[in-house]
Design an enzyme around this catalytic site. Structure first.
Site, mmCIF file in Angstrom:
data_model
loop_
_atom_site.group_PDB
_atom_site.id
_atom_site.type_symbol
_atom_site.label_atom_id
_atom_site.label_comp_id
_atom_site.label_asym_id
_atom_site.label_seq_id
_atom_site.Cartn_x
_atom_site.Cartn_y
_atom_site.Cartn_z
ATOM 1 N N THR A 62 0.814 -1.215 0.000
ATOM 2 C CA THR A 62 0.000 0.000 0.000
ATOM 3 C C THR A 62 0.846 1.263 0.000
ATOM 4 O O THR A 62 2.058 1.222 0.155
ATOM 5 C CB THR A 62 -0.912 0.014 1.239
ATOM 6 O OG1 THR A 62 -1.911 1.000 1.040
ATOM 7 C CG2 THR A 62 -0.157 0.312 2.503
ATOM 8 N N SER B 190 1.153 5.888 -7.615
ATOM 9 C CA SER B 190 0.586 4.698 -8.271
ATOM 10 C C SER B 190 1.156 4.485 -9.671
ATOM 11 O O SER B 190 1.144 3.366 -10.185
ATOM 12 C CB SER B 190 -0.939 4.789 -8.335
ATOM 13 O OG SER B 190 -1.379 5.655 -9.361
ATOM 14 N N CYS C 79 5.004 3.005 -8.346
ATOM 15 C CA CYS C 79 5.098 1.845 -7.458
ATOM 16 C C CYS C 79 4.142 0.737 -7.910
ATOM 17 O O CYS C 79 2.933 0.965 -7.996
ATOM 18 C CB CYS C 79 4.778 2.258 -6.023
ATOM 19 S SG CYS C 79 4.796 0.878 -4.866
ATOM 20 N N THR D 193 1.082 -0.137 -5.590
ATOM 21 C CA THR D 193 0.128 0.936 -5.314
ATOM 22 C C THR D 193 -0.768 1.107 -6.537
ATOM 23 O O THR D 193 -0.271 1.172 -7.657
ATOM 24 C CB THR D 193 0.885 2.257 -5.026
ATOM 25 O OG1 THR D 193 1.776 2.055 -3.933
ATOM 26 C CG2 THR D 193 -0.067 3.390 -4.707
#
Length: 181
Positions: free
Chosen positions: A5, A162, A165, A168
Site C-alpha cells: 500500500t 501509483s 510503485c 500501489t
C-alpha cells in the site's frame, strides 16, 4: 514487508487529510484493488489514521491505538506516546509487521514497526508503505509549488505514486477533518 500500500497524510491550512490506495498484494499477486486502509477514529472522528503492512497486525494496532486515544481523552500527542510505551513493553506487539500514520489538526505522527513515534520535520506531510517515498516527494513538491487544496494535493500525490510503485494502485480513498465543516 510493507509492499501492500501507500498511505499519505497532509496537514494543511484549512484541513487535515489522509489518503490511501486500495491495492492488497500477496507476493506478486494483487488480491484486492479496493481495500480501505484508512479510518476516522476518536471522539467525533477528529483523528485520522492509516496503516501499511500486515492487515491483521494493523487491525490489532488500530484497536490498541483507539484505546490509548480514548484513555488520553482524544489528546493525540499523549495517545501516541502511551501507544509507543505499550508497543515496546509487549513482546507480541514488537513482532507486528505494520506501521501507522495518525493525525489531527494539531499533530501528525508516524508510528513505526518498532514502537517509535516520529513527527515529520515540516510537521505537515508524512507517508508510509511501498509507495510512501514517491507520494511524499510529490506532496512536498505540490505543497511548495502547486495551487491545490488539501484533498486534491493528497489525491494527486497518491496518483503519482501509483504510476511508479507496482504495489500501489489508483483506487484512492481519502478522509478529511476540515476547520469549518
Amino acid at each position: 514487508m510493507f509492499k501492500a500500500t501507500t498511505i499519505l497524510a497532509y496537514k494543511g491550512k484549512n484541513g487535515s487529510i489522509i489518503g490511501g490506495d486500495g491495492q492488497v498484494t500477496f507476493g506478486n499477486t494483487v488480491l484486492k484493488g479496493t481495500a480501505t486502509k484508512i479510518r476516522k477514529i476518536g471522539k467525533d472522528g477528529k483523528v485520522l489514521a492509516g496503516f501499511a503492512g500486515s492487515t491483521t497486525d494493523a487491525f490489532n494496532l488500530f484497536d490498541m491505538f483507539e484505546k490509548c486515544l480514548e484513555s488520553a481523552k482524544n489528546d493525540l500527542l499523549k495517545a501516541a506516546v502511551d501507544f509507543s510505551k505499550e508497543w515496546r513493553k509487549d513482546k507480541y506487539l514488537r513482532k507486528l509487521e505494520a506501521m501507522m500514520l495518525v493525525l489531527d489538526r494539531e499533530h501528525i505522527f508516524l508510528l513505526s514497526g518498532v514502537g517509535d513515534v516520529v513527527e515529520p520535520d515540516d510537521g505537515k506531510i508524512a507517508a508510509i508503505g511501498s509507495g510512501g517515498n514517491y507520494a511524499l516527494s510529490a506532496a512536498r513538491a505540490l505543497d511548495k509549488f502547486g495551487n491545490l487544496n488539501e484533498e486534491e494535493l493528497v489525491k494527486e500525490s497518491l496518483k503519482i505514486a501509483s504510476e511508479i510503485c507496482i504495489y500501489t494502485n489508483n483506487h484512492i480513498k481519502t478522509y478529511a477533518i476540515w476547520d469549518n465543516k
